[in-house]
Design a protein around this motif. Structure first.
Motif, mmCIF file in Angstrom:
data_model
loop_
_atom_site.group_PDB
_atom_site.id
_atom_site.type_symbol
_atom_site.label_atom_id
_atom_site.label_comp_id
_atom_site.label_asym_id
_atom_site.label_seq_id
_atom_site.Cartn_x
_atom_site.Cartn_y
_atom_site.Cartn_z
ATOM 1 N N TYR A 222 0.865 -1.164 0.205
ATOM 2 C CA TYR A 222 0.046 0.020 -0.059
ATOM 3 C C TYR A 222 1.010 1.351 0.043
ATOM 4 O O TYR A 222 0.661 2.285 -0.654
ATOM 5 C CB TYR A 222 -0.833 -0.021 1.069
ATOM 6 N N ASP A 226 0.552 3.850 -3.175
ATOM 7 C CA ASP A 226 -0.105 4.845 -2.928
ATOM 8 C C ASP A 226 0.354 6.018 -2.377
ATOM 9 O O ASP A 226 -0.295 7.145 -2.489
ATOM 10 C CB ASP A 226 -1.569 4.518 -2.017
ATOM 11 N N GLN A 377 -3.975 -6.398 -12.291
ATOM 12 C CA GLN A 377 -4.013 -4.708 -12.600
ATOM 13 C C GLN A 377 -5.177 -4.569 -13.682
ATOM 14 O O GLN A 377 -5.210 -3.266 -13.871
ATOM 15 C CB GLN A 377 -2.617 -4.582 -13.081
ATOM 16 N N ASP A 380 -11.194 -5.024 -11.806
ATOM 17 C CA ASP A 380 -11.728 -4.110 -10.611
ATOM 18 C C ASP A 380 -11.188 -4.226 -9.121
ATOM 19 O O ASP A 380 -11.393 -5.278 -8.777
ATOM 20 C CB ASP A 380 -13.244 -4.165 -10.643
ATOM 21 N N LEU A 381 -10.249 -3.379 -8.715
ATOM 22 C CA LEU A 381 -9.402 -3.846 -7.418
ATOM 23 C C LEU A 381 -10.161 -3.035 -6.290
ATOM 24 O O LEU A 381 -9.727 -3.238 -5.135
ATOM 25 C CB LEU A 381 -8.219 -2.885 -7.504
ATOM 26 N N HIS A 382 -11.521 -2.811 -6.508
ATOM 27 C CA HIS A 382 -12.375 -1.863 -5.589
ATOM 28 C C HIS A 382 -13.088 -3.145 -4.735
ATOM 29 O O HIS A 382 -13.647 -4.000 -5.257
ATOM 30 C CB HIS A 382 -13.372 -0.899 -6.162
ATOM 31 N N SER A 386 -14.957 2.565 -0.839
ATOM 32 C CA SER A 386 -13.819 3.367 -0.578
ATOM 33 C C SER A 386 -12.639 2.513 -0.600
ATOM 34 O O SER A 386 -11.528 3.057 -0.341
ATOM 35 C CB SER A 386 -14.443 3.849 0.619
ATOM 36 N N LYS A 388 -9.683 0.065 -2.032
ATOM 37 C CA LYS A 388 -9.036 -0.569 -3.291
ATOM 38 C C LYS A 388 -7.844 -1.337 -2.912
ATOM 39 O O LYS A 388 -7.008 -0.796 -2.170
ATOM 40 C CB LYS A 388 -8.509 0.919 -4.002
ATOM 41 N N ILE A 389 -7.676 -2.460 -3.462
ATOM 42 C CA ILE A 389 -6.734 -3.397 -3.152
ATOM 43 C C ILE A 389 -5.539 -3.201 -3.979
ATOM 44 O O ILE A 389 -5.717 -3.131 -5.465
ATOM 45 C CB ILE A 389 -7.200 -4.826 -3.298
ATOM 46 N N SER A 471 -14.713 -8.073 -10.494
ATOM 47 C CA SER A 471 -13.998 -8.229 -9.448
ATOM 48 C C SER A 471 -12.598 -8.653 -9.320
ATOM 49 O O SER A 471 -12.636 -10.051 -9.786
ATOM 50 C CB SER A 471 -14.751 -8.464 -8.262
#
Length: 586
Positions: A222, A226, A377, A380-382, A386, A388-389, A471
């Protein structure tokens, strides 16, 4: 005394003979010999802390390193996977050399110390590549990445990156093979308290490894994705510095065992001696004194009988003429070896076919650390509106599966199987490894089917960025299955090597696990490059830079086919394997 006389006699015939006092320290951890009482658990925070932080540094890199190479160095998928697999190979090959250097020359403490400084240097250089813009290509926009307009890395930048990975590999080679044996040295195995502490140490060791993997796959990834790559690399670097300080803080508590010499020379002596006597015949009726069988060097180890499994090696211990002096010493260890040496080599020869099958058996695991990230990649990483992986954190699913399944297997399934089969562990060691291989095949088949669905969704309904409206949790089945494969294959192999290797060669057996990972990584890299080159020439690149234009599902099915053929070979070898202690004796 038999034990003392045996140590003296065998010392003349061994390639590197340590002093008798060192043998006593190794066999018995005698407090009088070592001049201090083993500290036991008091020394563990220093030793285990060093190993834990080293794994935090190395795993913190590997978990998200492919993303770093693609996003910051603008490498295509094949280039990034090749570098990652090559580094993984060196990372897992280095412990073999570390074990050799430690046993033969400088000892475990110095090897761990040198490895720790090497890891720190590698982490510092890696952090600098993320911190200094001059050490990596200039940034580019997402559109430029899609259109292939990013400025690539130059030779100097690649060289610095590789130097960092080399230092990290050297560090791993010093720490991994020595940390567990050095920890065991700190327990007095002649006492019940020491033996219980040693057994508990293994449980704690694997617990810390699981915790480290969870941290690196979530928090560290993370931060890297990010917040900042420099901070994401800087934190493990700081941890490595703390590990070194912690390790040296315990120097007054440690028990130091001097190196005793490498086992490789003994193996070479048996082969040379057997070849020199290849024209001789082993007599059908063996009489006492026909084979050279002095008392064992280590009195606590069981004395093995001479077996018939590979009888041509027994010629190395066959006494011919005056090869033994009147005082019982052998004249030439390269012409006459002990029964112990011969049986050690026979055990190794017996294990080699099983070991060879484990190399290709790990191919499926290698793909989960590289190509599965590429799949994630473009999904959908969500999780909800709110959360996100990070793509590099999807491997957490495997860790969770292992954390849930392993206690259930150990506490519930094994006792039930033991009642049915009457076998210790419920199933044999090779059956456990075979089940792991089956899970690997199933993993690749499921991965192929999921990738077919993902690519179809991305091409028909994907956005401009190519992300499929699907997903990332669709990857859960393949990640759970590969977790089951690890539980049976890796844990099974660790247990297999520890129980089937000669008792005094278990450290080499543990290093063989990393060597297997190394060869599997190189094999995976070779398969990727061959498939890429062949399919590119045919006009349908299975592994192109754009995963949506690739045929990744075809590649997964290919790995499943290779794994199936390897499983057939494994069954052939397993049926002919003779467990230690069950072979026919002379």
């Amino acid at each position: 005394m038999v034990g003392g006389h045996g140590r003296k006699r065998l010392g003349v015939c061994s390639f590197l003979s340590p002093p008798e006092e060192e043998n006593n320290a190794t066999d018995l951890l005698d407090t009088a010999t070592n001049h201090r009482k083993p500290a036991g658990w008091k020394a563990m925070p220093f030793v285990l802390g060093n190993e834990t932080f080293e794994r935090l540094a190395s795993f913190g890199l590997m978990a998200n390193f492919m993303v770093y190479l693609q996003s910051e160095y603008h490498m295509n998928q094949v280039q990034a996977a090749t570098i990652l697999n090559s580094w993984s190979g060196a990372f897992n090959f280095a412990p073999i050399f570390g074990a050799y250097v430690s046993d033969a020359y400088i000892g475990k403490f110095k090897t761990i110390a040198l490895g720790s400084f090497s890891s720190l240097l590698g982490m510092v250089i890696m952090t600098l590549t993320a911190l200094l813009p001059q050490l990596r290509p200039p940034p580019c926009t997402h559109e430029e990445q899609i259109n292939g307009q990013c400025i690539s890395f130059n030779k100097a930048q690649l060289c610095i990156l590789i130097v960092s990975l080399c230092w990290l590999s050297i560090g791993t080679g010093g720490i991994k093979p020595c940390s567990i044996p050095f920890s065991v040295d700190q327990f007095d195995l002649t006492t019940e308290e020491g033996r219980k502490g040693n057994n508990s140490f293994y449980n704690l060791y694997y617990t810390t490894q699981t915790i480290v993997l969870l941290i690196t796959s979530t928090l560290v990834v993370y931060i890297q994705n990010d917040i900042s790559w420099a901070l994401g690399f800087g934190i493990p670097t700081l941890c490595m510095l703390c590990a070194i300080i912690l390790f040296f803080s315990g120097t007054k508590l440690y028990i130091y065992i001097k190196p005793e010499g490498s086992v490789f020379a003994s193996v070479a002596q048996v082969i040379v001696a057997a070849c020199k006597k290849c024209q001789l015949n082993i007599p059908d009726d063996v009489v006492d004194g026909q084979f050279y069988d002095p008392p064992l060097k280590r009195s606590l180890l069981p004395k093995p009988p001479l077996t018939r499994q590979y009888s041509w090696l027994n010629k190395a211990a066959l006494i011919v003429g005056d090869e033994v002096n009147p005082d019982g010493f052998c004249k030439n260890p390269w012409r006459l070896c002990t029964v112990q040496q011969v049986e050690d080599v026979q055990s190794l020869v017996n294990i080699i076919p099983i070991w060879l099958t484990s190399i290709l058996g790990f191919l499926a695991m290698n793909q989960q650390g590289t190509l599965t990230v590429a799949q994630a990649q473009k999904m959908d990483l969500h999780l909800g509106p709110s959360i996100k992986i990070p793509a590099g954190s999807v491997s957490v699913i495997s860790l969770i599966a292992i954390a849930i399944w392993l206690p259930f297997y150990d506490r519930v399934l094994v006792p039930a199987l033991e009642k049915i089969t009457k076998l210790e562990g419920g199933i044999t060691l090779l059956q456990r490894i075979g089940i792991g291989n089956l899970f690997a095949i199933l993993t690749m088949l499921v991965s192929g089917f999921i990738e077919t669905k993902r690519r179809h969704s991305a091409l028909l309904h994907g956005g401009p960025d190519g992300v499929a409206p699907m997903s990332v949790m669709w990857l859960s089945p393949q990640l759970i299955l590969i977790g089951f494969s690890e539980i049976f294959s890796i844990v099974g192999l660790i247990e297999f090597y520890n129980k089937q290797f000669p008792d005094h060669m278990r450290s080499i057996g543990n290093s063989l696990i990393y060597f297997t990972f190394s060869l599997a990584s190189y094999a995976s890299s070779s398969v990727i490059n061959i498939v890429h080159n062949v399919t590119t020439k045919q006009g349908s690149n299975w592994l192109s830079d754009d995963v949506n234009a690739s045929k990744l599902d075809y590649f997964y099915f290919l790995i499943a086919g290779i794994s199936l053929l390897n499983f057939v070979f494994f069954l052939f070898c397993a049926q002919r394997y003779q467990y230690k202690g069950r072979a026919k004796t002379m």
